[in-house]
Motif scaffolding. Structure first.
Motif, short mmCIF file in Angstrom:
data_model
loop_
_atom_site.label_atom_id
_atom_site.label_comp_id
_atom_site.label_asym_id
_atom_site.label_seq_id
_atom_site.Cartn_x
_atom_site.Cartn_y
_atom_site.Cartn_z
N ASP A 29 31.01 43.77 38.06
CA ASP A 29 30.07 44.68 37.42
C ASP A 29 30.58 45.22 36.08
N GLY A 30 31.55 44.53 35.47
CA GLY A 30 32.08 44.98 34.18
C GLY A 30 31.14 44.64 33.04
N VAL A 31 31.44 45.17 31.85
CA VAL A 31 30.57 44.93 30.70
C VAL A 31 30.88 43.62 30.01
N PHE A 32 31.99 42.96 30.37
CA PHE A 32 32.32 41.71 29.70
C PHE A 32 32.63 40.62 30.71
N TYR A 75 39.73 36.82 32.93
CA TYR A 75 38.43 37.03 33.53
C TYR A 75 38.51 38.23 34.47
N PRO A 76 37.64 39.22 34.30
CA PRO A 76 37.71 40.40 35.17
C PRO A 76 37.37 40.03 36.61
N GLN A 118 48.77 46.66 36.74
CA GLN A 118 47.35 46.90 36.96
C GLN A 118 46.50 45.84 36.28
N ILE A 119 46.97 45.34 35.15
CA ILE A 119 46.24 44.27 34.45
C ILE A 119 46.10 43.07 35.35
N MET A 120 47.17 42.71 36.05
CA MET A 120 47.13 41.54 36.90
C MET A 120 46.20 41.73 38.09
N LYS A 121 46.04 42.99 38.52
CA LYS A 121 45.10 43.28 39.60
C LYS A 121 43.66 43.22 39.09
N SER A 122 43.46 43.54 37.84
CA SER A 122 42.12 43.64 37.29
C SER A 122 41.58 42.33 36.75
N TYR A 123 42.47 41.41 36.37
CA TYR A 123 42.05 40.18 35.72
C TYR A 123 42.64 38.94 36.36
N LYS A 124 41.88 37.86 36.34
CA LYS A 124 42.43 36.54 36.60
C LYS A 124 42.92 36.00 35.26
N VAL A 125 44.17 35.62 35.18
CA VAL A 125 44.78 35.20 33.91
C VAL A 125 44.87 33.68 33.87
N THR A 126 44.39 33.09 32.77
CA THR A 126 44.53 31.65 32.57
C THR A 126 45.22 31.39 31.23
N GLN A 127 45.86 30.24 31.13
CA GLN A 127 46.54 29.82 29.91
C GLN A 127 46.21 28.34 29.70
N GLN A 137 36.48 53.30 36.07
CA GLN A 137 35.68 52.21 35.55
C GLN A 137 35.99 51.95 34.09
N MET A 138 36.13 53.03 33.31
CA MET A 138 36.41 52.88 31.90
C MET A 138 37.79 52.30 31.65
N SER A 139 38.73 52.60 32.54
CA SER A 139 40.09 52.11 32.32
C SER A 139 40.24 50.63 32.65
N ASN A 140 39.25 50.06 33.32
CA ASN A 140 39.30 48.65 33.67
C ASN A 140 38.71 47.81 32.55
#
Length: 239
Positions: free
Chosen positions: A180-183, A175-176, A155-164, A140-143
């Motif tokens: 249930d993340g903190v941000f 966007y995570p 892993q970043i691409m799995k964890s976030y939706k990326v927009t430009q 959880q902390m590593s995400n």
């Protein structure tokens, strides 16, 4: 816990909620064009991945300021986030990151504090209080946003939706995917191949802007910089 929440939010999701990323309706970073053509998610992901793949290590000075954007949320969670006395203050220091998962965030002004991880354990050291907190860097902390600078690009691409928002400008809003993340989101801007600005906002109504300066891309950083041994007499707290 002083200004810890802002710094730690960049590194870990911890039980006292912190600050983070730019929300969808937030103002654009300085220099972002009004007329723009947004990249597709695939294009944005590819562009960000290309930039991050060049980042083996990074060292930079940082300047960090947090402000409240929603007072009503602050009232709803009075124990979370920064103390009101720290909102609006600017904290500065030195950041060092190194793949995979090595991170050091040392605040030197207006107070001293160190957050450091070797990839498995996170230490938060407050020399004024003679106190060091030790936490395990679990899944959880590593995400969290630190993954951008010190983790695995795939892993970043799995964890976030990326927009430009503008496909001509190296400015990204992430966007995570987990709910249930903190941000809520994270904005990061590059100049050349170097990240120069991050804007972070959380669900508690706090927004943090971090500016990086005097950045060095891929410097040689000894692994010992990411190790921490509590000084004699320091109270160690396990969480």
């Amino acid at each position: 816990m002083r200004h810890l929440q802002s710094s730690l939010a960049i590194l870990i999701a911890f039980n006292v909620a912190s600050v983070l990323p730019v929300v969808a309706n937030a103002a654009p970073l300085a220099g972002q064009m009004t007329t723009q053509v947004a990249a597709t998610e695939a294009q944005a992901t590819s562009s960000l991945n290309a930039l991050l793949s060049k980042l083996g290590s990074l060292q930079a000075n940082f300047s960090q300021t947090t402000k409240a954007t929603s007072p009503s949320k602050q009232v709803a969670s009075p124990k979370a986030g920064l103390k009101s006395s720290h909102l609006g203050q600017t904290f500065s220091g030195l950041m060092q990151v190194k793949r995979q998962g090595l991170f050091r965030w040392e605040t030197t002004s207006p107070m001293k504090q160190l957050i450091v991880t070797s990839g498995k354990t996170v230490w938060i050291y407050d020399p004024d209080l003679q106190q060091a907190t030790r936490q395990t860097l679990d899944e959880q902390m590593s995400n969290t946003p630190a993954l951008l600078l010190s983790g695995n690009a795939a892993q970043i691409m799995k964890s976030y939706k990326v927009t430009q928002p503008n496909n001509a400008i190296p400015y990204f809003v992430l966007y995570p995917r987990a709910k249930d993340g903190v941000f809520e989101s994270l904005a990061i801007r590059f100049e050349g191949n170097i990240p120069t600005q991050m804007v972070l906002a959380d669900s508690l109504g706090q927004q943090t802007t971090v500016l990086f300066s005097d950045a060095k891309l891929n410097p040689v950083i000894a692994n010992s910089q990411f190790q921490f041994v509590p000084p004699k007499g320091v109270d160690v707290i396990d969480q």
